[in-house]
Design an enzyme around this catalytic site. Structure first.
Site, PDB file in Angstrom:
ATOM      1  N   VAL A 292      -6.905 -22.199  10.836  1.00 30.96           N
ATOM      2  CA  VAL A 292      -7.688 -23.450  10.420  1.00 30.96           C
ATOM      3  C   VAL A 292      -6.898 -24.454  10.651  1.00 30.96           C
ATOM      4  O   VAL A 292      -5.818 -24.973  10.287  1.00 30.96           O
ATOM      5  CB  VAL A 292      -8.108 -23.305   8.752  1.00 30.96           C
ATOM      6  CG1 VAL A 292      -8.522 -24.637   8.428  1.00 30.96           C
ATOM      7  CG2 VAL A 292      -8.891 -22.231   8.744  1.00 30.96           C
TER       8      VAL A 292
ATOM      9  N   SER B  17      -3.025 -22.561  13.712  1.00 30.54           N
ATOM     10  CA  SER B  17      -4.125 -23.203  14.903  1.00 30.54           C
ATOM     11  C   SER B  17      -3.265 -24.061  15.780  1.00 30.54           C
ATOM     12  O   SER B  17      -2.211 -24.980  15.414  1.00 30.54           O
ATOM     13  CB  SER B  17      -5.050 -24.031  14.110  1.00 30.54           C
ATOM     14  OG  SER B  17      -5.815 -24.778  14.766  1.00 30.54           O
TER      15      SER B  17
ATOM     16  N   TYR C 188      -6.259 -23.026  21.722  1.00 32.81           N
ATOM     17  CA  TYR C 188      -7.190 -23.564  22.262  1.00 32.81           C
ATOM     18  C   TYR C 188      -6.895 -23.926  23.816  1.00 32.81           C
ATOM     19  O   TYR C 188      -6.171 -24.688  23.797  1.00 32.81           O
ATOM     20  CB  TYR C 188      -7.820 -24.859  21.535  1.00 32.81           C
ATOM     21  CG  TYR C 188      -8.561 -24.654  20.057  1.00 32.81           C
ATOM     22  CD1 TYR C 188      -9.635 -23.983  20.270  1.00 32.81           C
ATOM     23  CD2 TYR C 188      -8.173 -25.364  19.045  1.00 32.81           C
ATOM     24  CE1 TYR C 188     -10.424 -23.724  19.124  1.00 32.81           C
ATOM     25  CE2 TYR C 188      -9.014 -25.208  17.942  1.00 32.81           C
ATOM     26  CZ  TYR C 188      -9.970 -24.504  18.025  1.00 32.81           C
ATOM     27  OH  TYR C 188     -10.999 -24.081  16.940  1.00 32.81           O
TER      28      TYR C 188
ATOM     29  N   THR D 119      -9.183 -18.839  21.396  1.00 32.39           N
ATOM     30  CA  THR D 119     -10.509 -19.052  20.689  1.00 32.39           C
ATOM     31  C   THR D 119     -11.437 -19.402  22.034  1.00 32.39           C
ATOM     32  O   THR D 119     -11.091 -20.571  22.566  1.00 32.39           O
ATOM     33  CB  THR D 119     -10.348 -20.042  19.510  1.00 32.39           C
ATOM     34  OG1 THR D 119      -9.563 -19.672  18.706  1.00 32.39           O
ATOM     35  CG2 THR D 119     -11.798 -20.227  18.977  1.00 32.39           C
TER      36      THR D 119
ATOM     37  N   LYS E  52     -10.973 -14.568  20.737  1.00 33.90           N
ATOM     38  CA  LYS E  52     -11.589 -14.854  19.499  1.00 33.90           C
ATOM     39  C   LYS E  52     -13.040 -15.356  19.809  1.00 33.90           C
ATOM     40  O   LYS E  52     -13.218 -16.441  20.436  1.00 33.90           O
ATOM     41  CB  LYS E  52     -10.818 -15.904  18.497  1.00 33.90           C
ATOM     42  CG  LYS E  52     -11.370 -16.185  17.118  1.00 33.90           C
ATOM     43  CD  LYS E  52     -10.393 -16.906  16.293  1.00 33.90           C
ATOM     44  CE  LYS E  52     -11.036 -17.263  14.846  1.00 33.90           C
ATOM     45  NZ  LYS E  52     -11.646 -18.333  14.969  1.00 33.90           N
TER      46      LYS E  52
ATOM     47  N   HIS F 141     -16.842 -18.212  14.180  1.00 33.31           N
ATOM     48  CA  HIS F 141     -16.144 -19.411  13.784  1.00 33.31           C
ATOM     49  C   HIS F 141     -16.740 -20.096  12.296  1.00 33.31           C
ATOM     50  O   HIS F 141     -16.871 -20.950  12.087  1.00 33.31           O
ATOM     51  CB  HIS F 141     -16.249 -20.549  14.870  1.00 33.31           C
ATOM     52  CG  HIS F 141     -15.395 -21.472  15.061  1.00 33.31           C
ATOM     53  ND1 HIS F 141     -14.359 -21.349  16.100  1.00 33.31           N
ATOM     54  CD2 HIS F 141     -14.910 -22.481  14.107  1.00 33.31           C
ATOM     55  CE1 HIS F 141     -13.268 -22.405  16.144  1.00 33.31           C
ATOM     56  NE2 HIS F 141     -13.709 -22.910  14.783  1.00 33.31           N
TER      57      HIS F 141
ATOM     58  N   ARG G 155     -19.744 -22.362  12.427  1.00 26.95           N
ATOM     59  CA  ARG G 155     -19.592 -23.768  12.790  1.00 26.95           C
ATOM     60  C   ARG G 155     -19.636 -24.139  14.020  1.00 26.95           C
ATOM     61  O   ARG G 155     -19.501 -25.211  14.663  1.00 26.95           O
ATOM     62  CB  ARG G 155     -17.747 -23.908  12.502  1.00 26.95           C
ATOM     63  CG  ARG G 155     -17.507 -23.977  10.927  1.00 26.95           C
ATOM     64  CD  ARG G 155     -15.883 -23.810  10.911  1.00 26.95           C
ATOM     65  NE  ARG G 155     -15.243 -25.113  11.291  1.00 26.95           N
ATOM     66  CZ  ARG G 155     -15.145 -25.961  10.278  1.00 26.95           C
ATOM     67  NH1 ARG G 155     -15.955 -26.063   9.105  1.00 26.95           N
ATOM     68  NH2 ARG G 155     -14.505 -26.977  10.572  1.00 26.95           N
TER      69      ARG G 155
ATOM     70  N   ASP H  41     -13.742 -11.808  11.438  1.00 30.04           N
ATOM     71  CA  ASP H  41     -13.850 -12.736  10.610  1.00 30.04           C
ATOM     72  C   ASP H  41     -15.176 -13.399  10.263  1.00 30.04           C
ATOM     73  O   ASP H  41     -16.182 -13.192  11.227  1.00 30.04           O
ATOM     74  CB  ASP H  41     -12.635 -13.980  10.669  1.00 30.04           C
ATOM     75  CG  ASP H  41     -12.995 -14.918  11.606  1.00 30.04           C
ATOM     76  OD1 ASP H  41     -14.210 -15.248  11.946  1.00 30.04           O
ATOM     77  OD2 ASP H  41     -11.998 -15.481  12.104  1.00 30.04           O
TER      78      ASP H  41
HETATM   79  C1  FNR Z   1     -11.845 -23.034  11.554  1.00 29.57           C
HETATM   80  N1  FNR Z   1     -11.785 -22.039  12.510  1.00 29.57           N
HETATM   81  C2  FNR Z   1     -10.898 -22.313  13.392  1.00 29.57           C
HETATM   82  N2  FNR Z   1     -10.634 -21.193  14.307  1.00 29.57           N
HETATM   83  C3  FNR Z   1      -9.754 -21.645  15.427  1.00 29.57           C
HETATM   84  O1  FNR Z   1      -9.770 -20.510  16.136  1.00 29.57           O
HETATM   85  N3  FNR Z   1      -9.053 -22.659  15.433  1.00 29.57           N
HETATM   86  C4  FNR Z   1      -9.110 -23.594  14.518  1.00 29.57           C
HETATM   87  O2  FNR Z   1      -8.243 -24.474  14.482  1.00 29.57           O
HETATM   88  C5  FNR Z   1     -10.017 -23.378  13.536  1.00 29.57           C
HETATM   89  N4  FNR Z   1     -10.343 -24.666  12.611  1.00 29.57           N
HETATM   90  C6  FNR Z   1     -11.023 -24.267  11.568  1.00 29.57           C
HETATM   91  C7  FNR Z   1     -11.015 -25.386  10.610  1.00 29.57           C
HETATM   92  C8  FNR Z   1     -11.838 -25.201   9.527  1.00 29.57           C
HETATM   93  C9  FNR Z   1     -11.934 -26.290   8.377  1.00 29.57           C
HETATM   94  C10 FNR Z   1     -12.560 -23.943   9.223  1.00 29.57           C
HETATM   95  C11 FNR Z   1     -13.572 -23.691   8.120  1.00 29.57           C
HETATM   96  C12 FNR Z   1     -12.555 -22.991  10.327  1.00 29.57           C
HETATM   97  C13 FNR Z   1     -12.529 -20.684  12.153  1.00 29.57           C
HETATM   98  C14 FNR Z   1     -11.556 -19.894  11.329  1.00 29.57           C
HETATM   99  O3  FNR Z   1     -10.680 -19.269  12.052  1.00 29.57           O
HETATM  100  C15 FNR Z   1     -12.555 -18.751  11.111  1.00 29.57           C
HETATM  101  O4  FNR Z   1     -12.955 -18.145  11.923  1.00 29.57           O
HETATM  102  C16 FNR Z   1     -13.516 -19.001   9.944  1.00 29.57           C
HETATM  103  O5  FNR Z   1     -13.351 -19.811   8.914  1.00 29.57           O
HETATM  104  C17 FNR Z   1     -14.289 -17.765   9.529  1.00 29.57           C
HETATM  105  O6  FNR Z   1     -15.450 -18.348   8.593  1.00 29.57           O
HETATM  106  P1  FNR Z   1     -15.218 -18.106   6.875  1.00 29.57           P
HETATM  107  O7  FNR Z   1     -15.019 -16.787   6.721  1.00 29.57           O
HETATM  108  O8  FNR Z   1     -13.961 -18.965   6.680  1.00 29.57           O
HETATM  109  O9  FNR Z   1     -16.660 -18.570   6.442  1.00 29.57           O
END
Ligand code: FNR
Length: 381
Positions: A90, A118, A142, A168, A250, A274, A277, A305
């Site tokens: 995150v 991240s 990334y 990702t 991912k 994700h 998102r 996830d």
């Molecule tokens: C993410 N996620 C995410 N994934 C990733 O590969 N790199 C990242 O920097 C981020 N940043 C990020 C920020 C925020 C605020 C959120 C909520 C999510 C996605 C994260 O790894 C994961 O896939 C999701 O959070 C899974 O969904 P739930 O279970 O949190 O609803």
């Protein structure tokens, strides 16, 4: 047990156990912009579908089985993990808590739960690794358009003890996120979440010099290199050459992509949308899991996830073929409310819930679970 013992003395937990209440508390603690950056998606449909999908499967408990000893461990990338979940990557956690990913690392270490950091973290990967100590860690990439930058980030991660690279692939660009658009909020534009770039020799060497302000130059260069939307499967070969670490892709949702990933020689994939998102209207991640696991047929690791909220969710994902799962938003709410301790509490509570759910389902090890422990569709209504 700790919570009940405190209850006997009339004390309630300071951090609510129910996630709806925890979410509400996080909302009170955060600015509306930060709260919605975390809670929001690319709309509401896929986020809701991610959660609802778990109700399409129900566990069928067995009785009179010996569950006095239980094993919550899973084998992943050739090593045994004592817990079945990792903290999901995150980004920009400084919008949630001043200690950001370092607090999460301390919380993860105290709970004995591995962490994925991240690329767009608010603290450099080396600092987070130091806070994690011996706790296992993976680095999320990334995949930048600049190969030298990708190689540099992965080399730093390897040197700092990260054991795998999570690439990702669902974020070629930021999605249409209406909450953030209405709040005119993109944290990166004020320089947040760029610590791994601003500490990187390749990134810094490429920065444009004045008359632009340093921040402006950093953000401009970051937005140029952040992703490469023209990239295809053939580019994976170069990434493969650039690191010795195992690679997990991912954001894989289609079984054909899962087969291509296996053919491309990666070590694992993460079934994820994700957290809703990126593509609102996309398949619930859990509905993608079974077909992907079937296509992979045990040849590479399958992690899941997007929607994990409780112990039964973890059991269901494992029964559908996941080797492990990632916990996302719930630990961020813990971070928002109580920093490192909040992260530890949320992680330990999930572990306790997994342990109880496993015992009460009648299995003594997560490794025993498979599709035969579930019913789905009309069978469960
Ligand atoms: C993410 N996620 C995410 N994934 C990733 O590969 N790199 C990242 O920097 C981020 N940043 C990020 C920020 C925020 C605020 C959120 C909520 C999510 C996605 C994260 O790894 C994961 O896939 C999701 O959070 C899974 O969904 P739930 O279970 O949190 O609803």
């Amino acid at each position: 047990t700790r919570i009940y013992l405190k209850g006997a003395k009339g004390e309630r937990p300071s951090l609510p156990v129910r996630l709806e209440a925890l979410d509400r508390l996080a909302r009170e603690r955060l600015s509306p912009e930060a709260y919605w950056y975390v809670a929001g998606g690319a709309g509401e449909a896929t986020m809701a579908a991610n959660l609802a999908a778990f109700d399409d499967y129900r566990l069928v408990p067995r009785v009179l089985t010996d569950v006095s000893q239980r094993d919550l461990g899973r084998t992943l990338l050739g090593r045994r993990f004592s817990v079945p979940f990792l903290l999901a990557p995150v980004g920009v956690q400084e919008i949630v808590h001043p200690e950001a990913e370092v607090a999460v690392a301390r919380g993860a270490k105290a709970a004995g739960v591995p962490m994925i950091l991240s690329t767009v973290a608010s603290r450099p990967l080396e600092e987070v690794a130091a806070a994690l100590g011996d706790t296992p860690r993976w680095f999320q990439l990334y995949w930048p358009s600049d190969d030298a930058l990708a190689a540099s980030l992965m080399q730093r991660a390897e040197a700092a003890g990260y054991e795998a690279v999570v690439v990702t692939l669902d974020t070629k660009m930021m999605a249409w996120r209406e909450r953030d658009l209405d709040n005119a909020y993109l944290p990166f534009l004020s320089g947040k979440g760029l610590a791994n770039y601003t500490t990187d020799p390749v990134f810094c060497a490429a920065l444009a010099a004045p008359p632009e302000s340093e921040l402006r130059a950093t953000v401009r260069h970051w937005s140029n290199v952040f992703a490469a939307p023209g990239r295809t499967w053939t580019d994976l070969e170069r990434l493969r050459q650039a690191t010795e670490l195992p690679i997990l892709l991912k954001g894989v949702l289609h079984p054909d992509d899962a087969r291509k990933a296996v053919e491309a020689g990666v070590e694992g994939l993460i079934v994820s949308n994700h957290g809703g998102r990126q593509v609102d209207g996309s398949i619930a991640a859990l509905h993608a899991l079974g077909p992907v696991a079937e296509a992979v047929a045990g040849r590479v690791a399958v992690v899941f996830d997007s929607g994990i909220r409780c112990g039964a969710d973890v059991l269901k994902a494992i029964a559908l073929g996941a080797d492990a799962v990632l916990l996302g938003r719930p630990y961020v709410w813990g971070l928002a409310c109580e920093g490192a301790e909040g992260v530890t509490d949320v992680a330990l509570r999930l572990l306790a819930d997994i342990d109880l759910s496993l015992a009460l389902t009648g299995a003594d090890a997560l490794d025993r679970l498979d599709r035969t422990w579930l019913v789905s569709g009309r069978e469960n209504s």
